[in-house]
Design a protein around this motif. Structure first.
Motif, PDB file in Angstrom:
ATOM      1  N   ARG A 136       1.677 -29.276  29.063  1.00 28.63           N
ATOM      2  CA  ARG A 136       2.911 -28.626  29.473  1.00 28.63           C
ATOM      3  C   ARG A 136       2.631 -27.360  30.284  1.00 28.63           C
ATOM      4  NH1 ARG A 136       5.770 -26.871  24.648  1.00 28.63           N
ATOM      5  NH2 ARG A 136       7.482 -26.357  26.078  1.00 28.63           N
ATOM      6  N   ASN A 172      -1.032 -31.396  23.890  1.00 33.15           N
ATOM      7  CA  ASN A 172       0.360 -31.423  24.350  1.00 33.15           C
ATOM      8  C   ASN A 172       0.763 -30.095  24.994  1.00 33.15           C
ATOM      9  OD1 ASN A 172       0.837 -34.066  23.409  1.00 33.15           O
ATOM     10  ND2 ASN A 172       1.212 -33.315  21.337  1.00 33.15           N
ATOM     11  N   THR A 173       0.410 -28.984  24.353  1.00 30.78           N
ATOM     12  CA  THR A 173       0.717 -27.669  24.912  1.00 30.78           C
ATOM     13  C   THR A 173      -0.055 -27.439  26.202  1.00 30.78           C
ATOM     14  OG1 THR A 173       1.106 -26.796  22.686  1.00 30.78           O
ATOM     15  CG2 THR A 173       0.727 -25.194  24.435  1.00 30.78           C
ATOM     16  N   PRO A 209       8.282 -29.679  32.052  1.00 31.09           N
ATOM     17  CA  PRO A 209       7.716 -28.433  31.529  1.00 31.09           C
ATOM     18  C   PRO A 209       8.625 -27.258  31.886  1.00 31.09           C
ATOM     19  CG  PRO A 209       6.618 -29.043  33.563  1.00 31.09           C
ATOM     20  CD  PRO A 209       7.552 -30.176  33.234  1.00 31.09           C
TER      21      PRO A 209
END
Length: 568
Positions: free
Chosen positions: A496, A492-493, A20
């Motif tokens: 991260r 997914n975001t 990340p």
């Protein structure tokens, strides 16, 4: 590269990022100083100017203000017993203490010069209506600034100072990325001069009730000896009273204080030299040795500079000096005298020979000179405290309370407190507005001995270090999160972003900023549908992250319990 876009046979490379993004730690000790300076660089009036060192500040804004030395009282032996002296402006010396205590980068916003007519006017510090550029408004636009202080403001009228304190706290609380260091109101003597004694009641009444956790107050005033490399002119009509006053009064007002002590001020007028000598020679006819010492000092000075004194028939030194003084005052040869004057001032900025003669001839003068060379002045503590903040942040971290730390560059404090007075400053049951004391402790030096914000009774933001740590964490994570704006609001975001924040908080926990035996006890980051967001949040583009941290708190009260253990 999207796989659906492949049309030509061949080998294609895709780089997959598994890590990340990281959170970059923001600076924590970049103060903005508001106050008066000797000059304002062209085009900077009302704008904060970035400064990296004291040398850069003097090159941009000029030197220190003139010390106001208004009076001295001598005892019967001609020794100095009391003086009246003060600094009219505090910014220069406060910035000097900032660097002496570990400060680095800062911003300086000049609200006026030493000669401005709006001296000590609240309007110079406070935002006003209209389109005029104003220092505090411009400071609010500089994202890098994390501390606010205005040392010159302590001399404002009470109502203006209270208004400024509230304005500083409001900016800090609104922007949530800075912290205010406030100087407490000072009592005034009969001549409206600050006397170094704090007025806690007036301060607590005027500071208001809003955003108290975003500021801290420190008291009392600090005692400072200005560096000897800087020249300070004596001020006004000097009042000399007590024993020995008559023999000093005519001369001392024309003196200058520098690294060599008191010397004659050549800029006060060319006839100063002759007038002063004439007065001394005339008054001391009963002591030929003193008379001769004064005459010799003048002779040495004139010989060294190629000046020829006119002579008289009787050869009297006093008469010779009178003729010379009259010649200077007349129109005859005025151009030549002005040329000689300019030449002397260029080659000899101080009348050293004359000053040595006075030291030898007048014991009271020597005593006054020695006293003034070590004379200390009162200075608000905010500049030195900002330096301590910077030093503590650099050496330990923003989570370490900037307390029980010595202050460099000072010789004392203007007021010492009893235990009962200290208790009322640190914990005030009525208002909760704590004021951090600065104390001179035997064997330890002069220490900051308090670590509370103005919200002294607040369970969460009682301590300066906790408030500033939260500012640091919030601002660092906020800036790093800018990269996720307009990213897909999906798992997914979220993964991260959670990983980025957890990695940053883990580093802070390892450094000692968060308490807990494990990361799970020190911090928690939550994000996700059904956890921090609803379907409506996702539909409306809201990505909500919940961050919990356990900041370390200072050990303010250490209790040692001693128990007699009985053997069985």
């Amino acid at each position: 590269m999207m796989l659906s876009s492949l049309k030509v046979p061949g080998v294609y490379v895709q780089e997959v990022s598994l890590l990340p993004p990281s959170v970059a730690a923001v600076a924590t000790s970049v103060p903005a100083f508001l106050g008066y300076t000797e000059r304002q660089p062209e085009g900077t009036a009302g704008f904060p100017v970035r400064v990296e060192s004291m040398l850069e500040f003097t090159s941009l804004f000029g030197g220190p203000p003139t010390i106001q030395f208004d009076g001295v009282t001598l005892n019967a032996r001609g020794e100095v017993s009391t003086t009246v002296a003060s600094l009219p402006y505090y910014l220069y010396q406060s910035l000097r203490l900032f660097y002496a205590n570990g400060g680095g980068r800062c911003y300086v916003s000049s609200v006026g010069t030493y000669t401005d007519d709006n001296e000590l006017a609240g309007v110079a510090f406070l935002p006003t209506d209209g389109n005029a550029i104003h220092p505090l408004d411009e400071i609010g636009k500089v994202d890098e600034i994390t501390l606010l202080l205005a040392p010159d403001a302590v001399r404002l009228p009470t109502a203006d100072l209270q208004n400024l304190h509230q304005t500083l706290l409001t900016q800090c609380g609104t922007l949530m990325d800075r912290f205010a260091i406030l100087d407490v109101n000072q009592n005034r003597d009969g001549n409206d001069n600050l006397n170094g004694k704090v007025d806690l009641t007036t301060f607590r009444t005027g500071v208001g009730q809003q955003y108290l956790s975003y500021g801290a107050a420190y008291a009392p005033m600090l005692r400072v000896v200005p560096p000897g490399t800087v020249n300070y002119l004596s001020h006004g009509a000097l009042k000399i009273t007590g024993g020995g006053g008559a023999s000093l009064r005519a001369h001392v007002n024309q003196l200058i204080i520098d690294g060599n002590g008191l010397v004659v001020n050549p800029y006060a007028g060319w006839n100063l030299l002759t007038d002063a000598h004439e007065a001394y020679v005339s008054d001391m006819t009963d002591d030929p040795d003193i008379k001769q010492a004064l005459v010799d000092s003048l002779t040495a000075f004139t010989a060294a500079n190629g000046i020829t004194l006119p002579t008289t028939d009787d050869g009297s030194p006093a008469a010779s000096l009178k003729v010379y003084s009259d010649a200077i005052a007349s129109d005859a040869g005025l151009d030549a005298l002005n040329t000689a004057r300019a030449d002397v001032l260029t080659r000899l900025p101080v009348f050293a020979a004359y000053e040595r003669g006075l030291r030898a001839a007048l014991p009271a003068y020597g005593a006054l000179a020695a006293y003034l060379e070590a004379l200390a002045f009162d200075l608000p503590p905010s500049g030195a405290v900002a330096g301590v903040f910077a030093r503590t942040d650099a050496n330990r971290g923003v989570w370490k309370a900037p307390a029980n730390v010595s202050i460099n560059g000072i010789v004392g404090v203007s007021e010492r407190y009893t235990s009962s007075a200290l208790a009322g400053m640190n914990v005030h049951p009525g208002t909760g507005k704590s004021v951090n004391a600065i104390r001179a402790l035997t064997g330890h030096g002069i220490l900051i001995y308090g670590a509370r914000t103005l919200a002294g009774n607040d369970g969460e933001y009682r301590y300066v270090s906790v408030r500033r740590l939260l500012n640091f964490l919030e601002e660092s994570i906020k800036k790093a999160s800018q990269d996720f704006i307009f990213e897909a609001n999906d798992v997914n975001t979220w993964t991260r972003m959670r990983g980025m924040i957890e990695n940053f908080l883990n580093l802070q926990w390892r450094a000692g900023a968060l308490q807990g035996a494990t990361p799970a006890e020190a911090y928690r980051v939550r994000i996700g549908l059904g956890t921090t967001m609803t379907a409506d949040d996702v539909t409306n583009g809201r990505m909500i992250v919940s961050i919990s941290v356990a900041p370390v708190r200072p050990a303010e009260f250490i209790v040692l319990r001693f128990i007699q253990h009985q053997l069985k």
